[in-house]
Structures are given as C-alpha cells and as structure tokens.
Enzyme design. Structure first.
Site, PDB file in Angstrom:
ATOM      1  N   LYS A  11       0.854  -1.205   0.000  1.00 44.14           N
ATOM      2  CA  LYS A  11       0.000   0.000   0.000  1.00 44.14           C
ATOM      3  C   LYS A  11       0.888   1.253   0.000  1.00 44.14           C
ATOM      4  O   LYS A  11       1.961   1.236  -0.606  1.00 44.14           O
ATOM      5  CB  LYS A  11      -0.994  -0.045   1.169  1.00 44.14           C
ATOM      6  CG  LYS A  11      -1.789  -1.359   1.172  1.00 44.14           C
ATOM      7  CD  LYS A  11      -2.954  -1.372   2.122  1.00 44.14           C
ATOM      8  CE  LYS A  11      -3.642  -2.732   2.037  1.00 44.14           C
ATOM      9  NZ  LYS A  11      -4.865  -2.804   2.840  1.00 44.14           N
ATOM     10  N   GLU A 168     -11.152 -10.334  -1.148  1.00 41.92           N
ATOM     11  CA  GLU A 168     -10.833  -9.527   0.037  1.00 41.92           C
ATOM     12  C   GLU A 168     -12.111  -8.912   0.593  1.00 41.92           C
ATOM     13  O   GLU A 168     -12.537  -7.846   0.116  1.00 41.92           O
ATOM     14  CB  GLU A 168      -9.850  -8.407  -0.334  1.00 41.92           C
ATOM     15  CG  GLU A 168      -8.518  -8.899  -0.851  1.00 41.92           C
ATOM     16  CD  GLU A 168      -7.406  -7.892  -0.594  1.00 41.92           C
ATOM     17  OE1 GLU A 168      -6.370  -8.309  -0.072  1.00 41.92           O
ATOM     18  OE2 GLU A 168      -7.585  -6.693  -0.880  1.00 41.92           O
TER      19      GLU A 168
HETATM   20  P1  13P Z   1      -4.535  -6.236   5.692  1.00 41.60           P
HETATM   21  O1  13P Z   1      -3.750  -7.509   5.578  1.00 41.60           O
HETATM   22  O2  13P Z   1      -3.802  -5.120   6.319  1.00 41.60           O
HETATM   23  O3  13P Z   1      -5.890  -6.496   6.291  1.00 41.60           O
HETATM   24  O4  13P Z   1      -4.817  -5.760   4.175  1.00 41.60           O
HETATM   25  C1  13P Z   1      -5.319  -6.642   3.267  1.00 41.60           C
HETATM   26  C2  13P Z   1      -5.246  -6.036   1.920  1.00 41.60           C
HETATM   27  O5  13P Z   1      -5.934  -5.087   1.623  1.00 41.60           O
HETATM   28  C3  13P Z   1      -4.290  -6.603   0.957  1.00 41.60           C
HETATM   29  O6  13P Z   1      -4.498  -6.095  -0.320  1.00 41.60           O
END
Ligand code: 13P
Length: 254
Positions: A11, A168
């Site tokens: 991210k 997700e």
């Molecule tokens: P987290 O593992 O921080 O919950 O994020 C998941 C995600 O959005 C992966 O693309």
C-alpha cells in the site's frame, strides 16, 4: 495442483531505506524459489526500480499496485502498463477495495485496466469483495457476481489463464477481523463455480484465488489449507519481514 501465491501489498507504506531492507529480507527467505509457493511483493510505484534491484537474483516477483489503461501519453500523474513492465514488474493489483471505495474506481474503469494489463502481457491481481453491510444483507454472492461480470467483461478464456483473483472482504481489511477459514472457503468456492459457469471447469480449476484481509502468521495456515484458497494477499503483515516470512513458511508447510 495449484501453486500457492503469497503476495504482499505494501500500500502507501515504506520509504526507500525500509523498503529495501524489507525486500532483501523477503528475498533471503524466498531464496531461489519453492516448487509449491511463489512470493510476490507490490511496493509503491516510486520504489519499484530500487526494489527490483534489491530482489534481483531471488525468486521474489514484483508487482505494481495500480496502472492506467492508456498507452503512454498526456495523462498527468498516471503510469502505463509498459512502464511497469519496463522496470521489471510482472503483476498489477487492480480493483483493490481501497481504490474502489476511497478513490471511487468503477467496475468499468477496473475492466479497462484489466484489459490493458493483459494486453501488455502482465498478470492482473483482480480484487473482489463485499462490504460488511452487504455481507449482513446476504448480498455477498450478488456483489461478487457483479464485480466478476463487469471486471472480467471481454476477457477470453486464454486471457483468464493470466489472471489471479483475490477475494478480500472489505470488513476484514486492516481491521484485524479475519474471515473464518469456512467463510473464505465459501466465497472462494463461489468464485470458482462462477468461473466454471462463465468459462469452463478446466479454466476454473487452474485459477489461483487468494484470500486477503488481516492475514497474519497465526491464521495463514488454516486459511490456505482450505481447498479453494490458493494463497494470500497480505497488507499490514507484509510490512514486517518476520510476519511476511511466517506467512510464506505457513504456505510452504502445507
Ligand atoms: P490487511 O492484511 O492489512 O488487512 O490488508 C489486506 C489487503 O488489503 C491486501 O491487499
């Protein structure tokens, strides 16, 4: 048997120093590869070149977190698929819930990006998933159906062979609330049956479907042990080398 894929979505995190350190630790853990597990990291755009150097010689694959669908030209601030390929990345995350819900990307825009990535010879990691209100309203399958139908519009069966899907659930992203292995399996099985219905059973059987949403070293194994869960797309835990390596090791142990 489908190979597992453990992918880290960094991210908008890291800087050049911490990113290189993290990438090198992942490269050391991944070594020259594993016959049952692939490893992918997706750093921010500005660090792709540096990270490509940091993982060079290892089996770690590199991906971007977004792209634009147009060829290079007058599109200020955007990044073309050919540029991502040029710096050595082979994957592009598309349809991530943060881009859908924070940046308001539509299914149609995501579809244009999917087609651009496939035409450019890269692998899209196509994310789908429902909001908490949608799950509580028993709309999970309807939401997945719409996201798949629109996101995969115009994509042929041979192109589908180049796609990775990530389920997700939005309520599990960054919340520490993981879907139970049973909830993940149910959604993954639905996605695979959708692919069988709209493409073919053979195409569906080959598809890598990753689970994403608060995956940690201590829950990764039971999630990835489910028959339709072919790996993980990891956010927060991909930023800590020990945690991400723990998740890679969990995949290797299956
Ligand atoms: P987290 O593992 O921080 O919950 O994020 C998941 C995600 O959005 C992966 O693309």
């Amino acid at each position: 048997m489908r190979k597992k894929l453990v992918a880290g979505n960094w991210k908008m995190n890291t800087d050049s120093k911490s990113g290189v350190e993290l990438a090198k630790a992942v490269a050391t853990a991944a070594g020259t590869g594993h016959d049952k597990v692939d490893v992918l990291i997706c750093p921010p755009f500005v660090y792709l070149t540096t990270i490509a150097q940091a993982i060079s010689g290892s089996a770690v694959k590199l991906g971007a977190q977004n792209c634009y669908f147009e060829k290079p030209g007058a599109f200020t601030g955007e990044t073309a698929v050919s540029m991502i390929k040029d710096v050595g990345a082979g994957y592009v995350i598309l349809g991530h819930s943060e881009r859908r819900h924070v940046l308001h990307e539509s299914d149609e825009l995501i579809n244009r990006k999917m087609i651009a990535v496939l035409e450019g010879g890269l692998v899209p990691v196509f994310c789908v998933g429902e909001l908490l209100s949608e799950r509580e309203g028993n709309k999970t399958e309807a939401v997945l159906n719409t996201q798949m139908e629109k996101g995969l519009a115009g994509i042929s069966e041979s192109q589908l062979g180049q796609v990775v899907i990530a389920y997700e659930p939005v309520w599990a992203i960054g919340t520490g609330k993981t879907a139970s292995p049973e909830q993940a399996e149910e959604a993954h099985a639905y996605i695979r049956s959708w692919l069988a219905k709209h493409y073919s059973q053979a195409a569906a059987d080959k598809m890598q479907i990753l689970y994403g949403g608060s995956v940690k070293p201590d829950n990764a194994k039971e999630l990835m042990a489910k028959p339709n869960v072919d790996g993980a797309l990891v956010g927060g835990a991909s930023l800590k080398a020990a945690d991400f390596v723990g998740i890679i090791d969990a995949a290797k142990s299956l």
